[in-house]
Scaffold this motif. Structure first.
Motif, PDB file in Angstrom:
ATOM      1  N   PHE A  27      34.549  34.809   2.099  1.00 13.68           N
ATOM      2  CA  PHE A  27      33.950  35.923   2.834  1.00 13.68           C
ATOM      3  C   PHE A  27      33.103  35.493   4.020  1.00 13.68           C
ATOM      4  O   PHE A  27      32.365  36.292   4.575  1.00 13.68           O
ATOM      5  N   THR A  28      33.197  34.235   4.444  1.00 16.40           N
ATOM      6  CA  THR A  28      32.467  33.792   5.630  1.00 16.40           C
ATOM      7  C   THR A  28      33.420  33.174   6.643  1.00 16.40           C
ATOM      8  O   THR A  28      34.506  32.712   6.299  1.00 16.40           O
ATOM      9  N   ASP A  29      33.004  33.165   7.883  1.00 14.56           N
ATOM     10  CA  ASP A  29      33.777  32.527   8.934  1.00 14.56           C
ATOM     11  C   ASP A  29      33.714  31.010   8.763  1.00 14.56           C
ATOM     12  O   ASP A  29      32.734  30.461   8.254  1.00 14.56           O
ATOM     13  N   ALA A  30      34.741  30.323   9.218  1.00 12.71           N
ATOM     14  CA  ALA A  30      34.818  28.866   9.045  1.00 12.71           C
ATOM     15  C   ALA A  30      33.638  28.142   9.684  1.00 12.71           C
ATOM     16  O   ALA A  30      33.248  27.061   9.241  1.00 12.71           O
ATOM     17  N   ILE A  31      33.046  28.729  10.710  1.00 12.88           N
ATOM     18  CA  ILE A  31      31.929  28.055  11.386  1.00 12.88           C
ATOM     19  C   ILE A  31      30.751  27.848  10.442  1.00 12.88           C
ATOM     20  O   ILE A  31      29.944  26.940  10.633  1.00 12.88           O
ATOM     21  N   ASN A  32      30.653  28.668   9.396  1.00 14.83           N
ATOM     22  CA  ASN A  32      29.507  28.577   8.508  1.00 14.83           C
ATOM     23  C   ASN A  32      29.709  27.624   7.335  1.00 14.83           C
ATOM     24  O   ASN A  32      28.816  27.464   6.508  1.00 14.83           O
ATOM     25  N   ASP A  33      30.856  26.986   7.259  1.00 16.18           N
ATOM     26  CA  ASP A  33      31.142  26.140   6.100  1.00 16.18           C
ATOM     27  C   ASP A  33      30.171  24.969   5.966  1.00 16.18           C
ATOM     28  O   ASP A  33      29.824  24.557   4.862  1.00 16.18           O
ATOM     29  N   GLY A  34      29.750  24.414   7.078  1.00 19.02           N
ATOM     30  CA  GLY A  34      28.926  23.218   7.035  1.00 19.02           C
ATOM     31  C   GLY A  34      27.479  23.452   6.684  1.00 19.02           C
ATOM     32  O   GLY A  34      26.763  22.523   6.359  1.00 19.02           O
ATOM     33  N   LYS A  35      27.017  24.692   6.758  1.00 15.29           N
ATOM     34  CA  LYS A  35      25.640  25.066   6.423  1.00 15.29           C
ATOM     35  C   LYS A  35      24.602  24.459   7.361  1.00 15.29           C
ATOM     36  O   LYS A  35      23.406  24.527   7.081  1.00 15.29           O
ATOM     37  N   ASP A  36      25.032  23.844   8.451  1.00  9.89           N
ATOM     38  CA  ASP A  36      24.055  23.200   9.329  1.00  9.89           C
ATOM     39  C   ASP A  36      24.177  23.679  10.767  1.00  9.89           C
ATOM     40  O   ASP A  36      23.709  23.029  11.695  1.00  9.89           O
ATOM     41  N   ILE A  37      24.819  24.835  10.952  1.00  8.42           N
ATOM     42  CA  ILE A  37      24.968  25.406  12.295  1.00  8.42           C
ATOM     43  C   ILE A  37      23.838  26.396  12.531  1.00  8.42           C
ATOM     44  O   ILE A  37      23.600  27.281  11.701  1.00  8.42           O
ATOM     45  N   SER A  38      23.134  26.254  13.623  1.00  8.32           N
ATOM     46  CA  SER A  38      21.989  27.119  13.893  1.00  8.32           C
ATOM     47  C   SER A  38      22.436  28.566  14.085  1.00  8.32           C
ATOM     48  O   SER A  38      23.603  28.847  14.410  1.00  8.32           O
ATOM     49  N   LEU A  39      21.499  29.482  13.912  1.00  6.08           N
ATOM     50  CA  LEU A  39      21.802  30.901  14.138  1.00  6.08           C
ATOM     51  C   LEU A  39      22.269  31.130  15.569  1.00  6.08           C
ATOM     52  O   LEU A  39      23.203  31.899  15.811  1.00  6.08           O
ATOM     53  N   GLU A  40      21.616  30.455  16.506  1.00  4.83           N
ATOM     54  CA  GLU A  40      21.991  30.629  17.913  1.00  4.83           C
ATOM     55  C   GLU A  40      23.441  30.196  18.150  1.00  4.83           C
ATOM     56  O   GLU A  40      24.204  30.885  18.844  1.00  4.83           O
ATOM     57  N   GLU A  41      23.831  29.062  17.572  1.00  5.43           N
ATOM     58  CA  GLU A  41      25.211  28.584  17.720  1.00  5.43           C
ATOM     59  C   GLU A  41      26.208  29.544  17.073  1.00  5.43           C
ATOM     60  O   GLU A  41      27.285  29.809  17.617  1.00  5.43           O
ATOM     61  N   GLN A  42      25.859  30.059  15.907  1.00  4.29           N
ATOM     62  CA  GLN A  42      26.741  31.010  15.232  1.00  4.29           C
ATOM     63  C   GLN A  42      26.938  32.262  16.079  1.00  4.29           C
ATOM     64  O   GLN A  42      28.066  32.743  16.243  1.00  4.29           O
ATOM     65  N   ILE A  43      25.845  32.776  16.609  1.00  4.41           N
ATOM     66  CA  ILE A  43      25.918  33.989  17.426  1.00  4.41           C
ATOM     67  C   ILE A  43      26.768  33.747  18.674  1.00  4.41           C
ATOM     68  O   ILE A  43      27.637  34.555  19.021  1.00  4.41           O
ATOM     69  N   ASN A  44      26.540  32.618  19.337  1.00  4.07           N
ATOM     70  CA  ASN A  44      27.285  32.305  20.559  1.00  4.07           C
ATOM     71  C   ASN A  44      28.779  32.120  20.300  1.00  4.07           C
ATOM     72  O   ASN A  44      29.614  32.382  21.171  1.00  4.07           O
ATOM     73  N   HIS A  45      29.116  31.670  19.096  1.00  3.93           N
ATOM     74  CA  HIS A  45      30.525  31.493  18.731  1.00  3.93           C
ATOM     75  C   HIS A  45      31.175  32.811  18.317  1.00  3.93           C
ATOM     76  O   HIS A  45      32.315  33.106  18.723  1.00  3.93           O
ATOM     77  N   LEU A  46      30.466  33.580  17.498  1.00  4.03           N
ATOM     78  CA  LEU A  46      31.088  34.732  16.847  1.00  4.03           C
ATOM     79  C   LEU A  46      31.149  35.982  17.725  1.00  4.03           C
ATOM     80  O   LEU A  46      32.123  36.745  17.645  1.00  4.03           O
ATOM     81  N   ILE A  47      30.136  36.208  18.554  1.00 11.75           N
ATOM     82  CA  ILE A  47      30.124  37.443  19.355  1.00 11.75           C
ATOM     83  C   ILE A  47      31.336  37.514  20.296  1.00 11.75           C
ATOM     84  O   ILE A  47      32.062  38.523  20.308  1.00 11.75           O
ATOM     85  N   PRO A  48      31.624  36.464  21.094  1.00 11.26           N
ATOM     86  CA  PRO A  48      32.822  36.547  21.957  1.00 11.26           C
ATOM     87  C   PRO A  48      34.109  36.698  21.144  1.00 11.26           C
ATOM     88  O   PRO A  48      35.037  37.398  21.562  1.00 11.26           O
ATOM     89  N   LYS A  49      34.174  36.046  19.994  1.00  6.12           N
ATOM     90  CA  LYS A  49      35.358  36.140  19.137  1.00  6.12           C
ATOM     91  C   LYS A  49      35.581  37.575  18.671  1.00  6.12           C
ATOM     92  O   LYS A  49      36.701  38.107  18.744  1.00  6.12           O
ATOM     93  N   ILE A  50      34.508  38.220  18.210  1.00  9.28           N
ATOM     94  CA  ILE A  50      34.620  39.597  17.730  1.00  9.28           C
ATOM     95  C   ILE A  50      34.888  40.552  18.885  1.00  9.28           C
ATOM     96  O   ILE A  50      35.704  41.476  18.764  1.00  9.28           O
ATOM     97  N   GLN A  51      34.239  40.327  20.008  1.00  3.18           N
ATOM     98  CA  GLN A  51      34.488  41.187  21.176  1.00  3.18           C
ATOM     99  C   GLN A  51      35.942  41.102  21.622  1.00  3.18           C
ATOM    100  O   GLN A  51      36.545  42.111  22.000  1.00  3.18           O
ATOM    101  N   GLY A  52      36.502  39.903  21.566  1.00  2.00           N
ATOM    102  CA  GLY A  52      37.886  39.735  21.974  1.00  2.00           C
ATOM    103  C   GLY A  52      38.863  40.441  21.062  1.00  2.00           C
ATOM    104  O   GLY A  52      39.918  40.917  21.501  1.00  2.00           O
ATOM    105  N   ASN A  53      38.504  40.524  19.775  1.00  3.41           N
ATOM    106  CA  ASN A  53      39.398  41.150  18.795  1.00  3.41           C
ATOM    107  C   ASN A  53      39.209  42.651  18.677  1.00  3.41           C
ATOM    108  O   ASN A  53      40.144  43.366  18.294  1.00  3.41           O
TER     109      ASN A  53
END
Length: 277
Positions: A27-53
């Motif tokens: 139930f999570t995106d692959a970017i979160n698997d490592g548990k060491d990605i900052s909130l800022e990095e997650q947001i910067n990755h996921l927002i464009p992805k969701i907007q595109g879809n």
């Protein structure tokens, strides 16, 4: 659209063997698997992805993995402040266990200037079922958590599992009656019990004890007919965000077909939400 974010926490129930059904990567995106990605990095990755879809323009920050209040109040507050400072989100949803809410955590949540909803993995009101699921909390913990949220006026969403082998229809309806009593509970998510490879459930499951597709649809119809129309239903089936993680005994077809079949049963039985109350 909800944006699934991780605080990098690990559910404390892992040290107690984990819930028998739980596989966080379903139930999570692959970017979160490592548990060491900052909130800022997650947001910067996921927002464009969701907007595109989806072409979405408004977003909800969804702290959905593990147990998002299993941390210090200051860490949770700092994380919420980061989410607010992104200037992207309209609100926040925080998913957690009933035994990981307390006054200090709720005080931290109330201190931030953004609407917050708490999602509580209650699953059932029956202690014998909670024990079988290896939840390592009791129904009394859920009652305490709900009353705390009432005290702080923080709206609640509730997760429920339908199809626990030991539960019959009367037991499930007792859980629904409990949900109906609390106005602070605004939202309900229903999950069918899905067996994913790598879970403890996969080691013990028996096909004849797992609810069949048509039986689940009929059970959903009964449950919806007994659910207060004041509650929002935001999930009817367990979904798998990561399609590479295949269930051992999945329902046939896709969610659009499941919804169509459910609608047909509701129409044939003349059932709508709350009509059986």
């Amino acid at each position: 659209m909800k944006v699934g974010l991780s605080l990098g926490l690990v559910c404390p129930n892992r040290a107690k063997g984990s819930c028998i059904f739980c596989l966080p990567s379903t139930f999570t995106d692959a970017i979160n698997d490592g548990k060491d990605i900052s909130l800022e990095e997650q947001i910067n990755h996921l927002i464009p992805k969701i907007q595109g879809n989806t072409k979405a323009k408004k977003f909800i920050a969804y702290l959905q993995d593990e147990t998002s209040t299993a941390c210090s109040p200051s860490f949770l507050k700092d994380s919420l402040v980061k989410i607010i400072k992104s200037n992207i989100f309209e609100e926040v949803i925080i998913s957690t266990r009933p035994d990981y809410l307390n006054h200090d955590i709720l005080t931290a949540i109330k201190s931030v200037d953004l609407p917050v909803t708490i999602e509580l993995g209650m699953q059932t009101i029956h202690d014998e079922s909670l024990k079988w699921l290896n939840r390592n909390h009791e129904h009394q913990d859920s009652i305490k958590a709900i009353k705390l949220c009432e005290e702080y006026n923080i709206p609640l969403g509730i997760h429920l599992i339908l199809g626990i082998p030991s539960e019959d229809k009367s037991m499930i309806l007792e859980t629904i009656d409990f949900i109906n009593k609390y106005k602070i509970i605004k939202d309900v998510k229903f999950h069918n019990l899905v067996i994913f490879a790598g879970t403890r459930l996969a080691q013990i499951y028996s096909e004849d004890k797992i609810i069949k597709y048509t039986d689940y649809l009929n059970l959903l119809a009964l449950v919806l007919g007994n659910l207060s129309p004041e509650k929002t239903v935001s999930r009817l089936f367990t979904s798998n965000l990561r399609r590479d993680l295949i269930a051992i005994h999945p329902f046939p077809g896709i969610k659009q077909i499941w919804l169509k079949d459910l609608w047909h049963i509701l129409k044939m039985k003349n059932i709508y939400q709350g009509s059986l109350l």
